[in-house]
Design a protein around this motif. Structure first.
Motif, PDB file in Angstrom:
ATOM      1  N   PRO A  43       0.812  -1.216   0.000  1.00 15.86           N
ATOM      2  CA  PRO A  43       0.000   0.000   0.000  1.00 15.86           C
ATOM      3  C   PRO A  43       0.845   1.266   0.000  1.00 15.86           C
ATOM      4  O   PRO A  43       2.047   1.241   0.291  1.00 15.86           O
ATOM      5  CB  PRO A  43      -0.791  -0.117   1.300  1.00 15.86           C
ATOM      6  N   LEU A  44       0.200   2.373  -0.330  1.00 17.74           N
ATOM      7  CA  LEU A  44       0.774   3.712  -0.226  1.00 17.74           C
ATOM      8  C   LEU A  44      -0.193   4.568   0.580  1.00 17.74           C
ATOM      9  O   LEU A  44      -1.376   4.241   0.701  1.00 17.74           O
ATOM     10  CB  LEU A  44       0.960   4.344  -1.613  1.00 17.74           C
ATOM     11  N   LEU A  45       0.296   5.665   1.142  1.00 21.59           N
ATOM     12  CA  LEU A  45      -0.599   6.643   1.758  1.00 21.59           C
ATOM     13  C   LEU A  45      -1.045   7.587   0.646  1.00 21.59           C
ATOM     14  O   LEU A  45      -0.281   8.425   0.185  1.00 21.59           O
ATOM     15  CB  LEU A  45       0.110   7.408   2.883  1.00 21.59           C
ATOM     16  N   LYS A  46      -2.266   7.444   0.225  1.00 20.91           N
ATOM     17  CA  LYS A  46      -2.761   8.165  -0.951  1.00 20.91           C
ATOM     18  C   LYS A  46      -2.810   9.663  -0.723  1.00 20.91           C
ATOM     19  O   LYS A  46      -2.354  10.451  -1.562  1.00 20.91           O
ATOM     20  CB  LYS A  46      -4.149   7.644  -1.327  1.00 20.91           C
ATOM     21  N   ASN A  47      -3.413  10.084   0.364  1.00 22.61           N
ATOM     22  CA  ASN A  47      -3.505  11.505   0.738  1.00 22.61           C
ATOM     23  C   ASN A  47      -3.191  11.588   2.219  1.00 22.61           C
ATOM     24  O   ASN A  47      -4.093  11.516   3.060  1.00 22.61           O
ATOM     25  CB  ASN A  47      -4.893  12.070   0.447  1.00 22.61           C
ATOM     26  N   VAL A  48      -1.927  11.752   2.535  1.00 20.83           N
ATOM     27  CA  VAL A  48      -1.482  11.648   3.915  1.00 20.83           C
ATOM     28  C   VAL A  48      -2.213  12.651   4.813  1.00 20.83           C
ATOM     29  O   VAL A  48      -2.429  13.808   4.440  1.00 20.83           O
ATOM     30  CB  VAL A  48       0.054  11.850   4.011  1.00 20.83           C
ATOM     31  N   SER A  56      -0.519   1.985 -10.518  1.00 20.83           N
ATOM     32  CA  SER A  56      -1.807   1.776 -11.178  1.00 20.83           C
ATOM     33  C   SER A  56      -2.927   1.571 -10.167  1.00 20.83           C
ATOM     34  O   SER A  56      -4.102   1.757 -10.472  1.00 20.83           O
ATOM     35  CB  SER A  56      -1.729   0.562 -12.110  1.00 20.83           C
ATOM     36  N   LYS A  57      -2.571   1.205  -8.945  1.00 16.32           N
ATOM     37  CA  LYS A  57      -3.572   0.983  -7.904  1.00 16.32           C
ATOM     38  C   LYS A  57      -3.829   2.225  -7.059  1.00 16.32           C
ATOM     39  O   LYS A  57      -4.930   2.420  -6.557  1.00 16.32           O
ATOM     40  CB  LYS A  57      -3.133  -0.163  -6.990  1.00 16.32           C
ATOM     41  N   THR A  58      -2.795   3.046  -6.880  1.00 20.02           N
ATOM     42  CA  THR A  58      -2.919   4.194  -5.976  1.00 20.02           C
ATOM     43  C   THR A  58      -2.214   5.403  -6.569  1.00 20.02           C
ATOM     44  O   THR A  58      -1.019   5.339  -6.886  1.00 20.02           O
ATOM     45  CB  THR A  58      -2.305   3.896  -4.603  1.00 20.02           C
ATOM     46  N   ILE A 117       4.896   7.480   3.352  1.00 23.07           N
ATOM     47  CA  ILE A 117       3.946   7.604   2.242  1.00 23.07           C
ATOM     48  C   ILE A 117       4.195   6.519   1.199  1.00 23.07           C
ATOM     49  O   ILE A 117       3.258   5.925   0.666  1.00 23.07           O
ATOM     50  CB  ILE A 117       4.049   9.007   1.601  1.00 23.07           C
ATOM     51  N   THR A 118       5.459   6.229   0.915  1.00 18.92           N
ATOM     52  CA  THR A 118       5.791   5.302  -0.169  1.00 18.92           C
ATOM     53  C   THR A 118       6.054   3.873   0.301  1.00 18.92           C
ATOM     54  O   THR A 118       6.177   2.967  -0.533  1.00 18.92           O
ATOM     55  CB  THR A 118       7.037   5.797  -0.933  1.00 18.92           C
ATOM     56  N   ASN A 119       6.127   3.651   1.613  1.00 10.89           N
ATOM     57  CA  ASN A 119       6.395   2.300   2.128  1.00 10.89           C
ATOM     58  C   ASN A 119       5.891   2.189   3.568  1.00 10.89           C
ATOM     59  O   ASN A 119       6.659   1.962   4.498  1.00 10.89           O
ATOM     60  CB  ASN A 119       7.899   2.008   2.074  1.00 10.89           C
ATOM     61  N   PRO A 120       4.576   2.330   3.776  1.00 11.12           N
ATOM     62  CA  PRO A 120       4.052   2.482   5.141  1.00 11.12           C
ATOM     63  C   PRO A 120       4.140   1.246   6.021  1.00 11.12           C
ATOM     64  O   PRO A 120       4.190   1.376   7.235  1.00 11.12           O
ATOM     65  CB  PRO A 120       2.585   2.871   4.910  1.00 11.12           C
ATOM     66  N   GLY A 129       9.081 -10.327   3.059  1.00 13.04           N
ATOM     67  CA  GLY A 129       9.847 -10.666   1.871  1.00 13.04           C
ATOM     68  C   GLY A 129       9.601  -9.638   0.795  1.00 13.04           C
ATOM     69  O   GLY A 129       8.974  -8.597   1.028  1.00 13.04           O
ATOM     70  N   TYR A 130      10.075  -9.906  -0.401  1.00 15.34           N
ATOM     71  CA  TYR A 130       9.940  -8.967  -1.512  1.00 15.34           C
ATOM     72  C   TYR A 130       8.583  -9.127  -2.192  1.00 15.34           C
ATOM     73  O   TYR A 130       8.472  -9.626  -3.310  1.00 15.34           O
ATOM     74  CB  TYR A 130      11.096  -9.158  -2.495  1.00 15.34           C
ATOM     75  N   GLY A 131       7.562  -8.705  -1.513  1.00 13.04           N
ATOM     76  CA  GLY A 131       6.191  -8.725  -1.988  1.00 13.04           C
ATOM     77  C   GLY A 131       5.347  -7.964  -0.990  1.00 13.04           C
ATOM     78  O   GLY A 131       5.854  -7.465   0.020  1.00 13.04           O
ATOM     79  N   PRO A 132       4.041  -7.819  -1.230  1.00  9.01           N
ATOM     80  CA  PRO A 132       3.179  -7.110  -0.287  1.00  9.01           C
ATOM     81  C   PRO A 132       3.316  -7.679   1.128  1.00  9.01           C
ATOM     82  O   PRO A 132       3.502  -8.888   1.279  1.00  9.01           O
ATOM     83  CB  PRO A 132       1.772  -7.365  -0.842  1.00  9.01           C
ATOM     84  N   PRO A 133       3.322  -6.812   2.155  1.00 10.28           N
ATOM     85  CA  PRO A 133       2.967  -5.392   2.129  1.00 10.28           C
ATOM     86  C   PRO A 133       4.124  -4.438   1.822  1.00 10.28           C
ATOM     87  O   PRO A 133       3.985  -3.232   2.006  1.00 10.28           O
ATOM     88  CB  PRO A 133       2.452  -5.156   3.547  1.00 10.28           C
ATOM     89  N   LEU A 134       5.278  -4.951   1.408  1.00 13.89           N
ATOM     90  CA  LEU A 134       6.380  -4.066   1.018  1.00 13.89           C
ATOM     91  C   LEU A 134       5.959  -3.258  -0.200  1.00 13.89           C
ATOM     92  O   LEU A 134       5.325  -3.786  -1.117  1.00 13.89           O
ATOM     93  CB  LEU A 134       7.618  -4.896   0.695  1.00 13.89           C
TER      94      LEU A 134
END
Length: 341
Positions: free
Chosen positions: A40-45, A84-86, A212-215, A222-227
């Protein structure tokens, strides 16, 4: 240790897991840049400040966070690190809450700070949603322990997240940053300015852009979500790749000049700091009174906390001492003779 969250002093050395939810942005891979791993990302912090005890510069930091939420720095993140998601957009400063010191000389992240956040959320004292970021500023005389390490001895600041899934606030986890008082080793190791306020703002910009970019880096396995955005080969987040390289951005509306750390730009393949030319939403903010800032001695180097790698990061890439979701990185500047330890 695949399949388990990062723990204090535990960084497994086996192979990474693949991203579980493929996204076209995951293919943006370059050995020298940041890669998106689907988190995820923080879309509008939405920034709230928590002042613990008599934390300094409360009015000035309020102005800084108000400016930052709609600043060119956020515009830069939107342009470079939306997916593309956020789509990252400008946020807002929500407000502040003061917490009376309980007299402890040491606050533990897991035993004290995370329960404090949960209590404030449950009481409705702070807004909680998927965009929330709580900036916790600590008064002089109180240290913070994080993953067995101590502020101004092992680190300057950090960002993390806490589980609030049982509180029915519309978010499973919320993010926060911790900013201890900059004395002791922090005086000479946590900023390049003779003014404490400037160094606090530099650290705040480091942790905020990473949040914001890596909450959810602290629960990555590992190298996948939620990273989210992470450099595997350079072992760090957007702020870590430019650690200790501070600059300034002037608010053309108020005339306030804010210290902001440079951040990694994938498109430019270098560290970058946006200016007013990027565009800034006009605000009705009071003029900063810089005479209230505390003067410190000139600093020879900068040491700030950076996020620990997911479990598969090779040991040869690590620098510093591991903590719960953090590493302490040492940065040597060519213009300085002294290095941080």
């Amino acid at each position: 240790m695949l399949g388990a969250p990062l723990l204090a002093l535990v960084l497994a050395l086996c192979c990474p897991v693949a991203a579980q939810h493929p996204d076209k942005d995951v293919d943006r891979r370059d050995a020298q840049t940041l890669t998106y791993y689907g988190g995820p990302l923080l879309k509008n912090v939405e920034i709230s400040t928590i002042f613990y005890g008599n934390a300094p510069f409360q009015s000035e930091l309020t102005m800084f966070y108000t400016w930052f939420a709609t600043s060119p720095v956020v515009d830069f993140l939107a342009a470079e690190y939306s997916t593309s998601k956020t789509t990252i957009g400008r946020g807002k400063y929500v407000g502040s809450v003061n917490q009376t010191s309980v007299g402890k000389q040491m606050l533990d992240d897991l035993q004290d700070l995370q329960p404090m956040i949960r209590r404030l959320v449950q009481a409705g004292s702070i807004t909680a949603n998927v965009n929330s970021f709580y900036a916790i500023h600590i008064a002089q005389g109180t240290r913070v322990m994080h993953g067995g390490q101590i502020s101004c001895q092992d680190f300057c600041s950090y960002h993390s997240s806490v589980d609030v899934s049982d509180l029915n606030v519309g978010a499973s986890r919320v993010t926060y940053g911790v900013f201890p008082y900059l004395d002791g080793l922090c005086t000479t190791g946590c900023g390049n300015s003779p003014l404490m306020l400037n160094n606090m703002c530099g650290l705040a910009s480091h942790e905020l852009t990473e949040a914001i970019t890596n909450p959810l880096v602290n629960v990555a396995t590992g190298y996948g979500p939620p990273l989210s955005w992470w450099s595997k080969t350079r072992n760090g987040e957007i702020g870590d790749l430019c650690n200790g390289i501070d600059g300034s951005v002037t608010d053309s509306v108020t005339g306030n000049v804010w210290t902001v750390q440079q951040h990694w730009s994938n498109s430019r393949n270098q560290c970058f700091l946006p200016t007013e030319s990027t565009g800034l939403l006009k605000q009705n903010s009071p003029k900063l009174n810089t005479s209230t800032a505390t003067a410190l001695s000139n600093l020879g180097s900068k040491q700030v906390s950076v996020s620990a790698a997911p479990p598969a990061a090779p040991a040869a890439q690590r620098k510093g001492t591991s903590t719960d979701g953090k590493l302490v990185a040492t940065v040597t500047k060519t213009s300085k003779k002294k290095t941080s330890t």
